[in-house]
Design a protein around this motif. Structure first.
Motif, PDB file in Angstrom:
ATOM      1  N   PHE A 139      22.747 -14.310 -18.880  1.00 46.72           N
ATOM      2  CA  PHE A 139      23.809 -14.032 -19.838  1.00 46.72           C
ATOM      3  C   PHE A 139      24.188 -12.549 -19.783  1.00 46.72           C
ATOM      4  CE2 PHE A 139      25.409 -12.679 -23.923  1.00 46.72           C
ATOM      5  CZ  PHE A 139      26.325 -13.664 -24.264  1.00 46.72           C
ATOM      6  N   ASP A 140      23.198 -11.695 -19.757  1.00 45.49           N
ATOM      7  CA  ASP A 140      23.421 -10.256 -19.696  1.00 45.49           C
ATOM      8  C   ASP A 140      24.196  -9.879 -18.433  1.00 45.49           C
ATOM      9  OD1 ASP A 140      23.332  -7.511 -19.898  1.00 45.49           O
ATOM     10  OD2 ASP A 140      21.155  -7.370 -20.030  1.00 45.49           O
ATOM     11  N   ILE A 141      23.739 -10.394 -17.307  1.00 40.05           N
ATOM     12  CA  ILE A 141      24.353 -10.049 -16.019  1.00 40.05           C
ATOM     13  C   ILE A 141      25.801 -10.524 -15.940  1.00 40.05           C
ATOM     14  CG2 ILE A 141      24.241 -10.472 -13.532  1.00 40.05           C
ATOM     15  CD1 ILE A 141      21.137 -10.723 -13.982  1.00 40.05           C
ATOM     16  N   ILE A 142      26.055 -11.726 -16.432  1.00 38.95           N
ATOM     17  CA  ILE A 142      27.380 -12.319 -16.294  1.00 38.95           C
ATOM     18  C   ILE A 142      28.375 -11.803 -17.336  1.00 38.95           C
ATOM     19  CG2 ILE A 142      28.671 -14.492 -16.395  1.00 38.95           C
ATOM     20  CD1 ILE A 142      26.114 -15.868 -15.324  1.00 38.95           C
ATOM     21  N   PHE A 143      27.920 -11.692 -18.594  1.00 39.36           N
ATOM     22  CA  PHE A 143      28.868 -11.394 -19.667  1.00 39.36           C
ATOM     23  C   PHE A 143      28.806  -9.970 -20.218  1.00 39.36           C
ATOM     24  CE2 PHE A 143      28.105 -16.009 -19.974  1.00 39.36           C
ATOM     25  CZ  PHE A 143      29.413 -16.458 -19.795  1.00 39.36           C
TER      26      PHE A 143
END
Length: 273
Positions: free
Chosen positions: A211-215
Motif C-alpha cells: 500500500f505504501d509503495i503503490i499509493f
C-alpha cells in the motif's frame, strides 16, 4: 454527549447499531463445532491464575498456539462460566469494532486519491460516504454471521481487528498525521497481537508495504528509507509467529495431516468455500 460529537462520529454509531440489530439475536445460541473442545471441555480457561495456563490450550485444539484467543476465553469464563451470552457478546463487540476500523481506514485511504475533476462532485463520492457505505455492507453481510454464532471464530475477528488497526496506524505514519512514534508503536503492537490470534496475520506487513509503495511513497527504496522503524517492527512480528508455531500446536487439525486423503480434504474445502 454533545450534538457535535454525535454528528462527527455518526458513521461509527450507525455501524455499531447495525451490528447489534443484525446479530443481537445470536447471543443466547449454544456452543457449536470447535466451541465444545475449545471452551466446554477446555480446562485451561477455568482460571486466570496462573496466567500461563490461561494463555495455553489443549494440543490440536482450534485455539492451540493462539494465546490471545485463549486468554479472551478465560476472561469470558471468569465473567460467566459456560453461559454463551458473554462469549457471543464479545464476538459481536469485536465485529462492530472491526467495522468502525474499516471505515476509518477506508476514509483515510480514499482521502489519498486526487480530487475529482468534476466541477460539482456529488456528496455521494466523498471519502466519508464511500467508506461508510463499504463498511456498512461489510458489517451486515450474511457471511459475517459465523463470527458471532461460532465463538471460536473470534480467531478470525480478533485477527481482523489487529490487522485493520495495524494498517490504520501505519497509514497514519505514512501521512504524517499525529505522533510518528505513537502510531509506529501502535502498528507494531497490533501486528504482534494479531500474530498471536491467527496465522493469517502473516500477510499484514507485506500488504501494508505494498500500500505504501503503490499509493504513498511510489518506490520500495523511499518507503524503507522514510519508515525504517515501522517496517522493522512489523517484520519482527514474524518472529513471534514463528515461535508460536514452532512446536506444531495444530498440525493434525487441518490440511493433509488431518487424517483424510488429499482429495477428500480438497473436496470438503471446496464445499466450505
Amino acid at each position: 454527549m454533545s450534538a457535535g460529537v454525535v454528528r462527527r462520529f455518526w458513521p461509527a454509531w450507525v455501524l455499531v447499531a447495525a451490528a447489534a440489530v443484525c446479530y443481537g439475536n445470536a447471543l443466547p445460541n449454544p456452543f457449536v463445532f470447535d466451541d465444545i473442545e475449545a471452551i466446554v471441555n477446555n480446562e485451561h480457561i477455568r482460571s486466570l491464575s496462573p496466567l500461563r495456563e490461561a494463555l495455553t490450550a489443549p494440543p490440536q485444539s482450534a485455539v492451540a498456539g493462539r494465546p490471545v484467543i485463549s486468554l479472551t476465553l478465560a476472561l469470558n469464563y471468569a465473567w460467566g462460566a459456560l453461559s454463551p451470552w458473554g462469549y457471543h457478546l464479545f464476538n459481536l463487540g469485536i465485529h462492530a469494532a472491526c467495522g468502525v476500523l474499516l471505515f476509518l481506514l477506508l476514509r483515510r485511504a480514499l482521502g489519498l486519491t486526487k480530487p475529482s475533476r468534476v466541477s460539482n462532485p456529488s456528496a455521494l463520492s466523498s471519502p466519508t460516504t464511500l467508506a461508510f457505505a463499504v463498511a456498512l455492507l461489510w458489517v451486515v453481510h450474511p457471511l459475517q454471521t459465523e463470527l458471532i454464532n461460532y465463538v471460536v471464530q473470534r480467531t478470525e475477528s480478533l485477527m481482523a481487528f489487529c490487522y485493520l488497526l495495524a494498517f490504520y496506524a501505519s497509514v497514519r505514519v505514512m501521512t504524517g498525521d499525529g505522533s510518528r512514534r505513537f502510531w509506529t508503536g501502535m502498528a507494531v503492537a497490533a501486528a504482534c497481537v494479531g500474530m498471536a490470534c491467527k496465522e493469517v496475520m502473516v500477510t499484514a506487513p507485506v500488504l501494508i508495504a505494498l500500500f505504501d509503495i503503490i499509493f504513498v511513497s511510489g518506490s520500495v527504496s523511499r518507503a524503507l528509507r522514510e519508515r525504517r522503524s515501522l517496517y522493522a517492527g512489523l517484520a519482527a512480528s514474524w518472529i513471534l509467529l514463528g515461535l508460536l508455531n514452532a512446536t506444531g500446536p495444530r498440525w493434525r487439525s487441518a490440511g493433509f495431516s488431518s487424517g483424510v486423503s488429499p482429495s477428500t480434504y480438497l473436496l470438503h474445502q471446496a464445499e466450505m468455500l
